[in-house]
Design a protein around this motif. Sequence first.
Motif, PDB file in Angstrom:
ATOM      1  N   ILE A 104       7.599  11.557 -14.225  1.00  0.00           N
ATOM      2  CA  ILE A 104       6.276  12.169 -14.365  1.00  0.00           C
ATOM      3  C   ILE A 104       6.077  13.252 -13.317  1.00  0.00           C
ATOM      4  O   ILE A 104       5.577  14.343 -13.615  1.00  0.00           O
ATOM      5  CB  ILE A 104       5.174  11.095 -14.272  1.00  0.00           C
ATOM      6  CG1 ILE A 104       5.207  10.201 -15.514  1.00  0.00           C
ATOM      7  CG2 ILE A 104       3.798  11.724 -14.085  1.00  0.00           C
ATOM      8  CD1 ILE A 104       4.377   8.940 -15.404  1.00  0.00           C
ATOM      9  N   THR A 105       6.486  12.982 -12.094  1.00  0.00           N
ATOM     10  CA  THR A 105       6.378  13.960 -11.011  1.00  0.00           C
ATOM     11  C   THR A 105       7.128  15.244 -11.364  1.00  0.00           C
ATOM     12  O   THR A 105       6.600  16.348 -11.191  1.00  0.00           O
ATOM     13  CB  THR A 105       6.933  13.376  -9.695  1.00  0.00           C
ATOM     14  OG1 THR A 105       6.135  12.252  -9.334  1.00  0.00           O
ATOM     15  CG2 THR A 105       6.926  14.392  -8.570  1.00  0.00           C
ATOM     16  N   ALA A 106       8.353  15.109 -11.871  1.00  0.00           N
ATOM     17  CA  ALA A 106       9.157  16.285 -12.228  1.00  0.00           C
ATOM     18  C   ALA A 106       8.484  17.104 -13.318  1.00  0.00           C
ATOM     19  O   ALA A 106       8.377  18.335 -13.213  1.00  0.00           O
ATOM     20  CB  ALA A 106      10.557  15.850 -12.666  1.00  0.00           C
ATOM     21  N   VAL A 107       8.001  16.433 -14.363  1.00  0.00           N
ATOM     22  CA  VAL A 107       7.372  17.153 -15.486  1.00  0.00           C
ATOM     23  C   VAL A 107       6.062  17.800 -15.054  1.00  0.00           C
ATOM     24  O   VAL A 107       5.795  18.965 -15.385  1.00  0.00           O
ATOM     25  CB  VAL A 107       7.157  16.204 -16.685  1.00  0.00           C
ATOM     26  CG1 VAL A 107       6.307  16.868 -17.752  1.00  0.00           C
ATOM     27  CG2 VAL A 107       8.498  15.771 -17.266  1.00  0.00           C
ATOM     28  N   GLU A 108       5.248  17.082 -14.306  1.00  0.00           N
ATOM     29  CA  GLU A 108       3.959  17.651 -13.881  1.00  0.00           C
ATOM     30  C   GLU A 108       4.151  18.854 -12.961  1.00  0.00           C
ATOM     31  O   GLU A 108       3.430  19.842 -13.070  1.00  0.00           O
ATOM     32  CB  GLU A 108       3.108  16.580 -13.199  1.00  0.00           C
ATOM     33  CG  GLU A 108       2.539  15.578 -14.189  1.00  0.00           C
ATOM     34  CD  GLU A 108       1.714  14.478 -13.547  1.00  0.00           C
ATOM     35  OE1 GLU A 108       1.762  14.312 -12.304  1.00  0.00           O
ATOM     36  OE2 GLU A 108       1.027  13.760 -14.301  1.00  0.00           O
ATOM     37  N   GLU A 109       5.126  18.788 -12.083  1.00  0.00           N
ATOM     38  CA  GLU A 109       5.380  19.931 -11.190  1.00  0.00           C
ATOM     39  C   GLU A 109       5.936  21.111 -11.982  1.00  0.00           C
ATOM     40  O   GLU A 109       5.540  22.260 -11.760  1.00  0.00           O
ATOM     41  CB  GLU A 109       6.342  19.524 -10.068  1.00  0.00           C
ATOM     42  CG  GLU A 109       6.489  20.555  -8.982  1.00  0.00           C
ATOM     43  CD  GLU A 109       5.198  20.861  -8.220  1.00  0.00           C
ATOM     44  OE1 GLU A 109       5.072  22.008  -7.733  1.00  0.00           O
ATOM     45  OE2 GLU A 109       4.317  19.977  -8.107  1.00  0.00           O
ATOM     46  N   ALA A 110       6.845  20.850 -12.908  1.00  0.00           N
ATOM     47  CA  ALA A 110       7.402  21.928 -13.737  1.00  0.00           C
ATOM     48  C   ALA A 110       6.305  22.603 -14.553  1.00  0.00           C
ATOM     49  O   ALA A 110       6.306  23.823 -14.715  1.00  0.00           O
ATOM     50  CB  ALA A 110       8.481  21.371 -14.667  1.00  0.00           C
ATOM     51  N   ALA A 111       5.352  21.816 -15.047  1.00  0.00           N
ATOM     52  CA  ALA A 111       4.262  22.365 -15.866  1.00  0.00           C
ATOM     53  C   ALA A 111       3.380  23.327 -15.076  1.00  0.00           C
ATOM     54  O   ALA A 111       2.726  24.182 -15.667  1.00  0.00           O
ATOM     55  CB  ALA A 111       3.420  21.232 -16.438  1.00  0.00           C
ATOM     56  N   LYS A 112       3.368  23.221 -13.759  1.00  0.00           N
ATOM     57  CA  LYS A 112       2.594  24.145 -12.921  1.00  0.00           C
ATOM     58  C   LYS A 112       3.234  25.530 -12.874  1.00  0.00           C
ATOM     59  O   LYS A 112       2.574  26.512 -12.572  1.00  0.00           O
ATOM     60  CB  LYS A 112       2.479  23.616 -11.489  1.00  0.00           C
ATOM     61  CG  LYS A 112       1.660  22.358 -11.362  1.00  0.00           C
ATOM     62  CD  LYS A 112       1.673  21.888  -9.918  1.00  0.00           C
ATOM     63  CE  LYS A 112       0.985  20.547  -9.749  1.00  0.00           C
ATOM     64  NZ  LYS A 112       1.100  20.057  -8.353  1.00  0.00           N
ATOM     65  N   HIS A 113       4.548  25.600 -13.152  1.00  0.00           N
ATOM     66  CA  HIS A 113       5.289  26.845 -12.972  1.00  0.00           C
ATOM     67  C   HIS A 113       5.881  27.407 -14.269  1.00  0.00           C
ATOM     68  O   HIS A 113       6.275  28.571 -14.305  1.00  0.00           O
ATOM     69  CB  HIS A 113       6.415  26.630 -11.962  1.00  0.00           C
ATOM     70  CG  HIS A 113       5.929  26.085 -10.658  1.00  0.00           C
ATOM     71  ND1 HIS A 113       5.306  26.862  -9.699  1.00  0.00           N
ATOM     72  CD2 HIS A 113       5.932  24.824 -10.170  1.00  0.00           C
ATOM     73  CE1 HIS A 113       4.967  26.104  -8.672  1.00  0.00           C
ATOM     74  NE2 HIS A 113       5.333  24.862  -8.931  1.00  0.00           N
ATOM     75  N   LEU A 114       5.977  26.580 -15.305  1.00  0.00           N
ATOM     76  CA  LEU A 114       6.574  26.997 -16.568  1.00  0.00           C
ATOM     77  C   LEU A 114       5.583  26.759 -17.695  1.00  0.00           C
ATOM     78  O   LEU A 114       4.856  25.765 -17.688  1.00  0.00           O
ATOM     79  CB  LEU A 114       7.842  26.183 -16.848  1.00  0.00           C
ATOM     80  CG  LEU A 114       8.941  26.241 -15.789  1.00  0.00           C
ATOM     81  CD1 LEU A 114       9.991  25.176 -16.060  1.00  0.00           C
ATOM     82  CD2 LEU A 114       9.576  27.619 -15.764  1.00  0.00           C
ATOM     83  N   SER A 115       5.583  27.646 -18.674  1.00  0.00           N
ATOM     84  CA  SER A 115       4.686  27.435 -19.818  1.00  0.00           C
ATOM     85  C   SER A 115       5.495  26.979 -21.025  1.00  0.00           C
ATOM     86  O   SER A 115       6.706  27.187 -21.100  1.00  0.00           O
ATOM     87  CB  SER A 115       3.919  28.713 -20.133  1.00  0.00           C
ATOM     88  OG  SER A 115       4.811  29.751 -20.460  1.00  0.00           O
TER      89      SER A 115
END
Length: 72
Positions: free
Chosen positions: A24-35
């Motif tokens: 979850i941490t990886a996906v949530e952080e990626a979502a901040k930078h990638l659309s």
Amino acid sequence: MSEHLYKVIELVGTSTESWEKAAITAVEEAAKHLSDLRIAEVTQMDMQISEGKILAYRTKLKVSFKYHPSEE
């Protein structure tokens, strides 16, 4: 159906609680930078251990997102 292009990257999330939290941490952080995140596939799970105790859970993911070429 129109054609699309997707990029796939590898991410490693960490958590002191669980492999699920690490993912979850990886996906949530990626979502901040990638659309346009599309798919996350867990490829590996491991733990960081010290003196017989678990310090961290680590989850490696392949994450795909829609590629948007820059307008020229």
